[in-house]
Each structure stands twice: as structure tokens, then as C-alpha cells.
Enzyme design. Structure first.
Site, PDB file in Angstrom:
ATOM      1  N   LYS A 115       0.861  -1.175   0.000  1.00 40.39           N
ATOM      2  CA  LYS A 115       0.000   0.000   0.000  1.00 40.39           C
ATOM      3  C   LYS A 115       0.899   1.228   0.000  1.00 40.39           C
ATOM      4  O   LYS A 115       1.615   1.486   0.972  1.00 40.39           O
ATOM      5  CB  LYS A 115      -0.911   0.004   1.228  1.00 40.39           C
ATOM      6  CG  LYS A 115      -1.932   1.114   1.195  1.00 40.39           C
ATOM      7  CD  LYS A 115      -2.978   0.919   2.277  1.00 40.39           C
ATOM      8  CE  LYS A 115      -4.164   1.831   2.064  1.00 40.39           C
ATOM      9  NZ  LYS A 115      -3.844   3.249   2.078  1.00 40.39           N
ATOM     10  N   CYS A 415      20.641   7.072  45.745  1.00 38.32           N
ATOM     11  CA  CYS A 415      21.571   7.072  46.878  1.00 38.32           C
ATOM     12  C   CYS A 415      21.777   8.460  47.479  1.00 38.32           C
ATOM     13  O   CYS A 415      22.594   8.633  48.370  1.00 38.32           O
ATOM     14  CB  CYS A 415      22.911   6.491  46.449  1.00 38.32           C
ATOM     15  SG  CYS A 415      23.776   7.532  45.269  1.00 38.32           S
TER      16      CYS A 415
END
Ligand code: IVH
Length: 672
Positions: A115, A415
């Protein structure tokens, strides 16, 4: 939360605006897939709240009218659209529906083509001479663009004499097909426009549509358009018994019809064809977004008739959209192996290109502010190939004031270490803490991965569990683990714990190259690690090497050299190496590679069939050769597979690298 009425009104305005730009001005303000996604949301709101439907809603619209300026021509028969199907189930449902309408002994054959993403046109030939070319318009009436179409080289002005289809040169023959612009021509034209500061076109389809509607055919002639035919019609339909016949007739009459178009006898064959072309479509000269599948027999096709604007006997099998719209629920920061802090958008789940997307990378702080992406925004997301999904842009028109701007955190979310930038000009913030838990699990996972130490049983979940239980902080500590420690974790039982500990122990004398790669030094990939191991022969020597020494190694440039020296100069890394040693880990100098391919290096471009790229690389290395990812001065051979891009080829030609094909490579590997 915006109320449905306001949301629907905003969506309607935005979609209408998109449609006006796209159809009338040939300008694209967003991709078709993104607009479809918005339309989908609007349809949903209207389904749940039918009182909100307005007559001007895009969900209630029929196709647009032709522009004034060209004379209008009525089509001999309506130019129809196609209904879309998106997957195997929908394709199967279509087959079932039509099978039911046909006599029970009908054996269905299909005809399939790509297509093409362009614009439809009808060419009318009288006694073999091109008389008229008409755009699709609203399907009933189109625009007379004959003067422009005559400039398209692939449109014959006179049909070719053909002994097979001589009848077609008499009377009226109508050819239908797609006007497209090839991707390479589109890019070249846009580049030219950029140079002279003209606005660029969004995609080849828009450029083709904009061109065919130009009133000056000279301008059209300067823009390379193509015509690919997909239908031929005669006054007596029985002259064209099948769609396969139509394509053959078109070609012999001198028109272009895609050579890949072919017939199929089952849903399975259709799916195979679709999959093949979905993978290969990037390599096609034009854009395609799926297949057209038709019933091959035109008598059956006509019998099946039309519903709405589409024939029952054909469908468009569309590839999954690579863009969609969704909402940003939150933005968080993810810390990578090297400490890079990457903002990531948490999305409301949405299907893009066939898989559900819930997260998308936002790359860095600068990118977020450039695009002005806020928490709560509706956004366009896209996925191309295997890459991580990304946010293209926010839809600012849909904001309701509750959206929040994102601020990059000052500290690592894992941390709490202060994030830093290596240089002021760098875009990326980093967590400098080597034992940051997030960095740790990514580092350990990399160390254990297949291409590095290949330790079985150390997938993502197990590594996270080990870190959370404080059993390991870095890859060296893996070697401290004992079965009793591992057994404390919920995830493990007697046997699995024993297996893991043994798998780790088995890698106490790893291959030096794998170990170097496993350290995760920036810019050190598999091949670089092999080269480093072969040159320095021990970790100690590598650790003490200078930039000068490193740069002298074939295939290693300054960036890699600097990165290696930097890595070994960091005290935390020296500590890590000491810990490995203390835990009895002794990387072994890779055995002297020798073999028939010693001194030869290979690069592969394109696809090869006989084995995977990794298998080929392993085999080459086994035989003493080197496998590289890009062509350089030292490359001995470029192996040219199927569907190659031009980059590596161009480079090889420039450097005079020897080109060989897959067969030749296999011969070298076999003989050796
Ligand atoms: S056959 C009933 N074949 O797709 C129409 N159409 O949605 C059957 N298109 O407007 C047309 N490539 O312009 C056919 N290989 C192809 C096509 C193709 C693109 C377009 C066509 C039509 C639209 C239908």
C-alpha cells in the site's frame, strides 16, 4: 482532571485543525498515526457521552471536496477507499465475512500489493492515447490534472503496443494508481528548499500532493513524481478477469506496477508477505504503511459489492502505527551503569507499533525544556524499529492548566549523592557514587551478561534481590557469595542457590577479554576488549598503560584510550580490582589467537542468511580474524549482504576496501 465536555471540544478543534492543514493546505502538523490516536480518544468520549456529539465533529465527517482552480471531472465509477485491518484476527474476520457471502464451494485466491503512501489518480486512455488524468477528489468527482501528470516520466503518453493486450489500445482504457514521490527525491528537494530558506514539506506524500495541484506544469516537471499503477478497467469488465491479469496487462502496456505484488491462497500466506515487507519496507524507494489485499477473481470481487465507501472484496492490512498519543503520568530519573541520570516519562499505557508502551526516554533535562514536556501533558510518542520509545512533543493545545513542569533533582534518587556534570557544557548529569545501588545492579548485570562473563542465573530480578539483601555491592563481591547467603533470599531454594554459587565459581578464571569488557569501561565494546587483551596480555599491564601506548593499538582511537586511562586511574576502580584479586579472580590471558584468518579483519553490512551476525563474528574470531562494526583503514573485507545501506559501502569504496559477498565469506570460513 478535565471534564469530558471540555476535553472533547479541545480534541475536536485540534483534529479539525490537523485535517484542514493536511487536506487543504497540504501541510502536516502531526503524523497521521498521532491524529488517528486523538480521533480514537474522541470517539471513546462520544460513545460514553452521546450527548456530546456535534454535527461538525471529525467523527461525523465524510471525505473532502476538490479544490477550485482545476476543472472538475466525474469519475466513470466511484474511486473507493479501503477498510483497514490491523492484525491476524481482523484479517481472519474479513475472510470469514466474505466466505459466508459466497457459494460454499468457492476457492478464494487473493492478490496482494504494497500500500503506497501517495495520492490516487485515474488515467484515461482513448485508443491508447492519454487523454485525461484525474485526482481522486471525493471519490465521485476529481480534478483534471492532465497537464501535470503528462510531466511524469513513468506515465506513458501512449500505451505500448502489446500483442497480448492489443484490445486495450482500442476504445477506453482507464488506469488507476498512486502518484508517489520517492524518499530520496523528497530528501533532496527538502534540502534544496532549506538552502534557500523555503519551508520544508513534512513527508513525501504531502510534497507529491502539493506538486500535483500546482497550476504551473513546469514547476511540476522539475519535481520528480512517479506513478505506480494498481488497476486497469475496460468497458467490458470480462476483459480483465483477475487482478493478477490486470498487473500483467499494466506492465505490458508500459506502466509501472509493483513487481512484488503477488497472489496468496491463505491468511497464512498473506501474513508471511506482510511480515516480510514490514521488515524490508525501510529499504523501499517509497513510503508504505501496509498491504492491499484483494480477491483475485474480479467477478467475485464485483459480486461482493460495496459497503459505505469501501469494496467488500478488498482490505488494507495496516502495519501497527509507530506513533500514538497518551498522557505523561510522571517523570522520574533513572541512573544507568555509568551513572548517567536519564529522565524517563511514565505514560498511560498505549499500543505503539504493536506493543504496549508505558515508559519513554526524555534523554536529558535540556531536551525536556526544549520540548516543554510537563507532567500531565498529552503527548505524541513514537517507536522506530528496536529503539526505546520517545516522546516527540506535547500537545499544548490540550493543556488544562494542571500540568506541572519538571525539575531535575539535585541529588541521585537512589543514593542521594549530589549529581554532577563532568563539564559545564555536558547535557547529562551523573551520579558519581560508584556504589549507588542503581549503578550497582546495572554494573553487575553487565558483568554477568552473555558477552561478558556469561554467568547463568544472574538476570535483572536476581541481581536486584542480591543488592537489596545487601549481599553484593559490586561484581567482585559476587565471588564472596555462599549458598547459605543466597538461600536467605525468597527467590532461591536449595538447588537454585547451589547452581548460582557454582556458576559464579566457575568463572574465577575468566577470559581476559571478556573480563575487560565486563568491567563496563565507557567505549570499550567486545572487539575493543579483545584487542586490549591481545595487546596487553594482563590486567596489570593494561591498568598501567598510557594514552600513547593505547592509541598505538590498531582500532583504538583517542576517545577510547582516554576512557581506559580514566577508568583505571580512579581509586574506586583500583579498589574493585583489588577486591577481585582478594576473592581469587584471575583473568586468563586469552590464548594466543592464531588461525588462517590471522591479520584479516571483517565488517558485515546488510543481512546475511547462513548464520547470525554474532555467529559470523564468533567464527571469524575463532579463526584468528577480527570482526569490526565499522569500516576503517585497517579493514580487509566488507561483506555485502542483502538490503545494504549506503554508508559502509561508500566508506569501503573510498578506502578501497575489498568487497565480498556472503558466499565468499562462507567459503573462507569453511575452508579455514
Ligand atoms: S487498490 C478500492 N492498491 O489506497 C480501492 N490501492 O484506501 C482499491 N493505494 O485510495 C485500490 N496503494 O490510492 C490499491 N497497491 C495499491 C495501493 C492502493 C495505495 C491507495 C489508493 C486508495 C487507498 C485505499
Amino acid at each position: 482532571m478535565t471534564n469530558p465536555k471540555d476535553r472533547a471540544a479541545k480534541l475536536r478543534d485540534l483534529i479539525n485543525n490537523y485535517r484542514y492543514n493536511y487536506h487543504v493546505l497540504n501541510k502536516s502538523i502531526m503524523s497521521e498515526a498521532a491524529a488517528d490516536s486523538l480521533k480514537h480518544e474522541l470517539t471513546q468520549i462520544e460513545t460514553e457521552n452521546p450527548e456530546l456529539i456535534t454535527p461538525d465533529s471529525p467523527t461525523q465527517r465524510v471525505a473532502g471536496r476538490p479544490l477550485p482552480g482545476f476543472s472538475q471531472i466525474k469519475h466513470s465509477s466511484r474511486m473507493l477507499s479501503l477498510n483497514d485491518v490491523f492484525d491476524e484476527a481482523e484479517l481472519g474476520a474479513w475472510v470469514k465475512r466474505i466466505t459466508k457471502l459466497l457459494p460454499s464451494d468457492t476457492k478464494l485466491e487473493y492478490f496482494m500489493d504494497l500500500k503506497m503512501d501517495g495520492l490516487a489518480a485515474a488515467l484515461i486512455y482513448e485508443d491508447g492515447i492519454l487523454k485525461q488524468a484525474v485526482t481522486r477528489g471525493d471519490g465521485f468527482v476529481g480534478e483534471d490534472v492532465t497537464a501535470n501528470v503528462r510531466t511524469i516520466e513513468s506515465v506513458p503518453l501512449r500505451l505500448r503496443e502489446s500483442s497480448h493486450h492489443a484490445d486495450f489500445l482500442e476504445g477506453r482504457t482507464e488506469v488507476r494508481g498512486e502518484i508517489v514521490m520517492y524518499k530520496k527525491d523528497f530528501q533532496a528537494l527538502n534540502k534544496q528548499r532549506q538552502v534557500v530558506s523555503l519551508p520544508t514539506f513534512a513527508n513525501p506524500r504531502n510534497l507529491a500532493a502539493g506538486t500535483i495541484r500546482q497550476l504551473d506544469p513546469q514547476l511540476v516537471a522539475a519535481r520528480p513524481l512517479q506513478f505506480h499503477a494498481y488497476d486497469v478497467m475496460r468497458e467490458h469488465p470480462e476483459e480483465v478477469p483477475t487482478n493478477k491479469f490486470a498487473y500483467e496487462a499494466l506492465r505490458s502496456l508500459g506502466l509501472v506496477a509493483n513487481s512484488v505484488a503477488t497472489s496468496a491462497h491463505s491468511v497464512k500466506e498473506i501474513l508471511n508477505f506482510a511480515r516480510t515487507w514490514e521488515k524490508k519496507r525501510q529499504k523501499l524507494p517509497f513510503n508504505t504503511d501496509g498491504l492491499v489485499v484483494k480477491i483475485n477473481d474480479r467477478v467475485i470481487y464485483d459480486q461482493l459489492g460495496v459497503v459505505g465507501k469501501a469494496p467488500r472484496g478488498a482490505v488494507a492490512f495496516k502495519y501497527p502505527a509507530e506513533q500514538a498519543t497518551t498522557k505523561v503520568k510522571d517523570i522520574f530519573v533513572s541512573i544507568g551503569r555509568t551513572g548517567a541520570a536519564t529522565p524517563v516519562a511514565m505514560l498511560e499505557p498505549v499500543v505503539v507499533a504493536g506493543s504496549t508502551v508505558q515508559m519513554a526516554t526524555l534523554h536529558n533535562e535540556g531536551e525536556i525544556s526544549r520540548k516543554d514536556i510537563r507532567v500531565g501533558d498529552s503527548v505524541i510518542v513514537q517507536k522506530a524499529g528496536d529503539v526505546i520509545p520517545e516522546v516527540v512533543r506535547p500537545l499544548k493545545e490540550l493543556r488544562d492548566g494542571t500540568e506541572k513542569t519538571f525539575e531535575m533533582p539535585k541529588n541521585c534518587p537512589e543514593c542521594a549523592t549530589k549529581l554532577i556534570k563532568a563539564k559545564e557544557t555536558e547535557a547529562i548529569w551523573r551520579c558519581p557514587n560508584n556504589s549507588c545501588p542503581s549503578r550497582a545492579w546495572k554494573t553487575i548485570q553487565h558483568f554477568a551478561s552473555k558477552a561478558a562473563l556469561d554467568i547463568e542465573g544472574l538476570g535483572e530480578k536476581n541481581v536486584i534481590a542480591l543488592i537489596k539483601a545487601n549481599l553484593v555491592k559490586d561484581p567482585a563481591e559476587l565471588y564472596n557469595l555462599n549458598k547459605d547467603d543466597v538461600l536467605k533470599l525468597e527467590r532461591f531454594a536449595e538447588i537454585s542457590a547451589g547452581k548460582l554459587v557454582n556458576a559464579i565459581k566457575a568463572k574465577k578464571q575468566p577470559d581476559l577479554a571478556r573480563f575487560i569488557y565486563g568491567l563496563g569501561i565507557r567505549h570499550v565494546g567486545v572487539q575493543t576488549a579483545i584487542d586490549l587483551a591481545a595487546t596487553f596480555k594482563s590486567l596489570n599491564k593494561l591498568s598501567n598503560s598510557t594514552i600513547d601506548e593505547l592509541s598505538r593499538v590498531e582500532g583504538i582511537g583517542e576517545v577510547v584510550a582516554e576512557s581506559v586511562v580514566e577508568w583505571f586511574s580512579r581509586p574506586s576502580n583500583q579498589k574493585l580490582l583489588a577486591k577481585f584479586e582478594k576473592n581469587g579472580v584471575k583473568p586468563q590471558k586469552s590464548h594466543e589467537v592464531s588461525g588462517p584468518l590471522l591479520g584479516l579483519s571483517f565488517v558485515i553490512t546488510g543481512n546475511i542468511d547462513s548464520m547470525s551476525r554474532e555467529q559470523a563474528a564468533d567464527k571469524i574470531r575463532e579463526l584468528g580474524g577480527t570482526f569490526q562494526s565499522s569500516v576503517g583503514k585497517g579493514t580487509s573485507y566488507l561483506v555485502v549482504g542483502e538490503n545494504v545501506g549506503s554508508n559502509k559501502l561508500d566508506k569501503a569504496r573510498k578506502l578501497g576496501t575489498k568487497l565480498i559477498d556472503e558466499k565468499e565469506l562462507m567459503r573462507m570460513l569453511d575452508k579455514a
